[in-house]
Design a protein around this motif. Structure first.
Motif, short mmCIF file in Angstrom:
data_model
loop_
_atom_site.label_atom_id
_atom_site.label_comp_id
_atom_site.label_asym_id
_atom_site.label_seq_id
_atom_site.Cartn_x
_atom_site.Cartn_y
_atom_site.Cartn_z
N LEU A 41 0.85 -1.20 0.00
CA LEU A 41 0.00 0.00 0.00
C LEU A 41 0.89 1.25 0.00
O LEU A 41 1.85 1.34 0.77
N VAL A 42 0.57 2.18 -0.89
CA VAL A 42 1.31 3.44 -0.94
C VAL A 42 0.34 4.56 -0.57
O VAL A 42 -0.72 4.70 -1.20
N VAL A 43 0.71 5.33 0.47
CA VAL A 43 -0.14 6.45 0.90
C VAL A 43 0.64 7.74 0.67
O VAL A 43 1.76 7.89 1.14
N PHE A 44 0.02 8.66 -0.08
CA PHE A 44 0.68 9.95 -0.32
C PHE A 44 0.07 11.01 0.60
O PHE A 44 -1.16 11.08 0.75
N THR A 45 0.94 11.84 1.17
CA THR A 45 0.47 13.00 1.91
C THR A 45 1.03 14.24 1.22
O THR A 45 2.06 14.14 0.56
N VAL A 53 5.41 -4.63 -6.23
CA VAL A 53 6.78 -4.38 -5.79
C VAL A 53 7.60 -3.96 -7.01
O VAL A 53 7.46 -4.56 -8.09
N GLY A 54 8.42 -2.93 -6.86
CA GLY A 54 9.27 -2.47 -7.97
C GLY A 54 8.69 -1.28 -8.73
O GLY A 54 9.34 -0.73 -9.62
N THR A 55 7.45 -0.87 -8.37
CA THR A 55 6.88 0.30 -9.07
C THR A 55 7.60 1.57 -8.61
O THR A 55 7.70 1.82 -7.41
N PRO A 56 8.10 2.39 -9.55
CA PRO A 56 8.68 3.66 -9.12
C PRO A 56 7.62 4.54 -8.44
O PRO A 56 6.45 4.53 -8.85
N VAL A 57 8.04 5.27 -7.43
CA VAL A 57 7.11 6.13 -6.70
C VAL A 57 6.45 7.14 -7.66
O VAL A 57 5.26 7.43 -7.56
N CYS A 74 11.21 15.62 -8.80
CA CYS A 74 10.31 14.61 -8.25
C CYS A 74 10.63 14.24 -6.81
O CYS A 74 10.26 13.17 -6.35
N GLN A 75 11.33 15.12 -6.09
CA GLN A 75 11.77 14.76 -4.74
C GLN A 75 10.59 14.46 -3.81
O GLN A 75 9.59 15.17 -3.81
N LEU A 85 14.60 10.58 -4.77
CA LEU A 85 14.04 10.94 -6.07
C LEU A 85 12.90 9.96 -6.38
O LEU A 85 13.11 8.75 -6.43
N GLY A 86 11.71 10.51 -6.61
CA GLY A 86 10.53 9.68 -6.81
C GLY A 86 10.61 8.78 -8.03
O GLY A 86 9.95 7.74 -8.11
N CYS A 87 11.44 9.19 -9.01
CA CYS A 87 11.53 8.36 -10.21
C CYS A 87 12.52 7.21 -10.03
O CYS A 87 12.55 6.28 -10.84
N GLN A 88 13.34 7.30 -8.98
CA GLN A 88 14.36 6.27 -8.77
C GLN A 88 13.95 5.28 -7.68
O GLN A 88 14.22 4.08 -7.79
N ALA A 89 13.34 5.79 -6.60
CA ALA A 89 12.95 4.93 -5.49
C ALA A 89 11.74 4.08 -5.93
O ALA A 89 10.77 4.62 -6.47
N THR A 90 11.83 2.78 -5.69
CA THR A 90 10.70 1.92 -6.05
C THR A 90 10.05 1.35 -4.80
O THR A 90 10.69 1.22 -3.74
N VAL A 91 8.78 0.99 -4.94
CA VAL A 91 8.00 0.49 -3.82
C VAL A 91 8.41 -0.96 -3.52
O VAL A 91 8.43 -1.80 -4.42
#
Ligand code: FES
Length: 681
Positions: free
Chosen positions: A6-10, A20-24, A48-49, A91-97
């Motif tokens: 589960l990914v929760v954005f604030t 698993v593996g989806t970029p943020v 994309c920080q 970096l949101g494009c580099q970090a994966t879930v």
């Protein structure tokens, strides 16, 4: 049941499950979370920080373990080494879930970030500009499938950014090939798409990742001054604000004298157009220099101005605006290339947007005030007065909004006043007169001290005391009225009548002496009878305009008053009411909005939805034409008295006790003296 993390954005609260593996960045896009990116996830723009949070989050029903995101990778390390990433940022494009995660999107990473304005009453501006930056990787040309560079750029924009179609000017085309090759087929483009455009336009191209920003100018083009705000189109931040005098003043101080100049002198309109465009070119150069940016990075300009300035800026003869029925060439908003208006000191493909005019006498500046102050969204009845050489007046609430303009003339800006001057260091801006001793104390621009305080003389040693600015003259006249130096008709009493030798004879009338440095070769600053008359004319025009709108609205009082305009910000609300500039209202319901027209221009610059909104709002505003309305003249005459001949000021009388002397110009008491002079010049 899904086992995906589960990914929760604030702060948006948006949430969803992702493999698993989806970029943020991908998760954010799929959920519609506002996370910026210029490079399209290539790890080079840092837009994309994000800030991941770890631990227990009962509110979200999530426990986040330390390995919920992929490990810090080489791309992030390289960026951190080169530019530095704040602690805790990824970096949101580099970090994966990798597991359940809570991710905060900081304001600077939001595409539609809000720009918070300083004033408490001010609305925030949501960033949604017409021109944006996109980094693209363009396919190299191939002998076997021959296509043009522009077509391959277009395809890259479509595939990488979902921008369907683009056009480009010939001047851009000539840069396209060398820049693509210099950037090794990686380029950043600035793409403009106005709110009415079906096709976007590439307005600039840079090799590689362009990191020097993109800028716009919000310009409030007034009859007397031109004020510009250089604004960062990515952040909304104002990088520099600058202004200069409108050079058209040499053709006439007010609008009607400029229209007359155009009527009397063949080609006069073109002379004035040339003068104002040159001034805007100078201003563009100087403001870019002040902000330390290349003027070529200015890709958009928004103008707000009154109808006469609007026509003269566009190169349209304003002659029709000088006579009934005051027909505008167009009242619609305008979007056009800056170079069509000879604005050459910005990007050669910069775009201009001019807000719509409301009517022949009520311009785009008034529309900008409506955009900034939103009277149509006010539950209570609000009167908004934008004080300038020409006053723009709006009255309304959620049910209806009315607008008019009123020719106040330049007296409120210190012009046509014997000791008047522009608001600059050395000018008296505040004044108090002791009602018993009739002695003045004052403050000048450049010092925080009053003239009777220790240290004042040292403070003013460099600037001197040079004159009175607009807010100073309003306070001076109102204080003279409160101190009994001035009667209701606006006549200054003699020394004998007022009990102060500061009331000195001047011809057949009297003047009040504020400061005398003539013995040392300095100025002798007085308020003369002529000054009082000039202020009376200006304030009567303002009040009469407001009163006319109240008639149309069928009300006798308003719930609140907003004083706008660069100068409106400095007016003391109490003194404005003593003078009778504005209708009676509780003093705590009279506020200042600063330069509302300039703010409206900034909003339209930063947000294209606001452009559609103001175009809709303007169509719904009821225009009231002061010039042809007979009641305007009646209101004008009655408003000549200070504060007013017939309208009551019950709220004011609760805070200020106005004495009621009656003077005559010969220095003796005369009950009828005030009546002879009430006429419009
Ligand atoms: S999207 Fe550009 S660095 Fe991540």
């Amino acid at each position: 049941m899904t086992t995906d993390p589960l990914v929760v954005f604030t702060p948006s609260g948006k949430r969803g499950h992702f493999p698993v593996g989806t970029p943020v960045l991908t998760a954010a896009r799929q959920l519609g979370v506002d996370l910026d990116s210029v490079c399209g996830g290539r790890g080079i723009c840092s837009k994309c920080q994000i800030t991941p949070s770890y631990g227990e989050f009962p509110k979200h029903g999530v426990t986040v373990s330390d390995d919920a995101l992929s490990e810090w990778n080489a791309v992030e390390q390289r960026y951190d080494d080169k530019r530095g990433l704040k602690t805790g940022r990824r970096l949101g494009c580099q970090a994966t879930v990798q597991g359940d995660i809570v991710i905060d999107v900081p304001p600077e990473s939001q595409v539609h970030r809000q720009v918070v304005r300083k004033a408490a009453t001010a609305r925030a501006i949501t960033m949604d500009p017409a021109t944006r930056l996109y980094f693209v990787v363009v396919e190299e040309p191939d002998m076997h499938s021959p296509t043009g560079d522009l077509e391959r750029l277009e395809r890259a924009l479509r595939e990488q950014w979902h921008i369907d179609a683009v056009t480009a000017d010939l001047s851009l085309m000539s840069k396209l090939q060398p820049v693509l090759r210099k950037g090794k087929w990686e380029v950043t483009v600035a793409v403009h798409k106005g709110h009415k455009d079906s096709v976007a336009k590439v307005v600039e191209i840079w090799p590689g990742l362009h990191e020097s920003g993109l800028y716009g100018l919000a310009i409030d083009l007034g009859s007397t001054t031109i004020a510009a705000h250089l604004t960062d189109l990515e952040t909304g931040e104002v990088k520099a604000s600058s202004g200069l005098m409108n050079p058209q003043i040499r053709f006439g101080e007010d609008l009607m004298s400029r229209v007359s100049y155009s009527m009397m002198n063949p080609g006069g309109d073109q002379e004035m157009t040339k003068a104002v465009r040159e001034a805007i070119n100078d201003l563009s150069t100087s403001i870019a220099e002040e902000a330390g940016i290349d003027a070529d990075l200015i890709v958009e300009t928004v103008f707000v101005c009154n109808p006469v300035m609007h026509h003269l800026l566009l190169g349209l003869d304003p002659v029709e605006l000088g006579q009934a029925p005051f027909a505008l060439a167009t009242s619609e908003s305008m979007s056009l290339p800056a170079r069509e208006m000879d604005l050459t000191k910005m990007n050669p493909r910069a775009q201009v947007y001019i807000l719509p005019c409301i009517a022949g006498h009520v311009g785009a500046d008034c529309a900008a005030v409506a955009l900034s102050e939103e009277p149509g969204k006010s539950e209570d009845l609000v009167l908004i007065v934008d004080v300038g050489t020409n006053a723009e007046i709006l009255l309304g609430n959620t049910s209806r909004v009315l607008a008019c303009s009123s020719p106040t003339g330049p007296a409120f800006e210190g012009a046509q006043i014997s000791s008047g001057q522009r608001a600059a260091p050395g000018a008296i801006e505040r004044i108090e007169i002791d009602p018993v001793t009739k002695e003045p104390r004052f403050r000048i621009i450049g010092s925080e001290k009053w003239s009777d305080e220790d240290g004042f003389d040292q403070d003013v040693a460099t600037t001197g005391i040079t004159g009175i600015c607009g807010s100073g003259i309003i306070e001076a006249v109102a204080e003279m009225r409160i101190a009994g130096l001035l009667d209701e008709s606006g006549l200054i009493g003699s020394a004998e009548q007022t009990g102060t030798t500061r009331c000195v004879p001047e011809g057949r009338t009297h003047a009040y002496l504020i400061h005398d440095a003539s013995a040392e070769g300095g100025p002798r600053i007085t308020v003369t009878q002529g000054d009082i008359r000039a202020i009376q004319l200006a304030k009567s025009a303002l009040y009469a305009g407001a009163r006319l709108l109240m008639d149309v609205m069928e009300v006798d009082k308003v719930d609140r008053v907003v004083l706008a305009g660069a100068f409106g910000a400095h007016i003391s609300t109490k003194h404005a009411m003593v003078l009778g500039m504005i209708p009676d209202a509780p003093l705590d319901k009279v506020s200042s909005a600063g330069n509302a027209a300039g703010t409206g221009a900034r909003i339209a610059l930063c947000n294209i939805t606001a452009r559609s909104e103001i175009e809709r709002v303007v169509r719904e505003i009821t225009k009231v034409e002061t010039a042809i309305e007979p009641k305007f003249q009646d209101h004008f005459v009655a408003a000549n008295a200070i504060p007013h001949k017939t309208d009551p000021f019950p709220e004011l009388s609760q805070v200020v006790n106005l004495p009621s002397p009656t003077f005559n110009s010969a220095g003796g008491a005369d009950e009828k003296s005030g009546r002879r002079r009430r006429r419009r010049s």
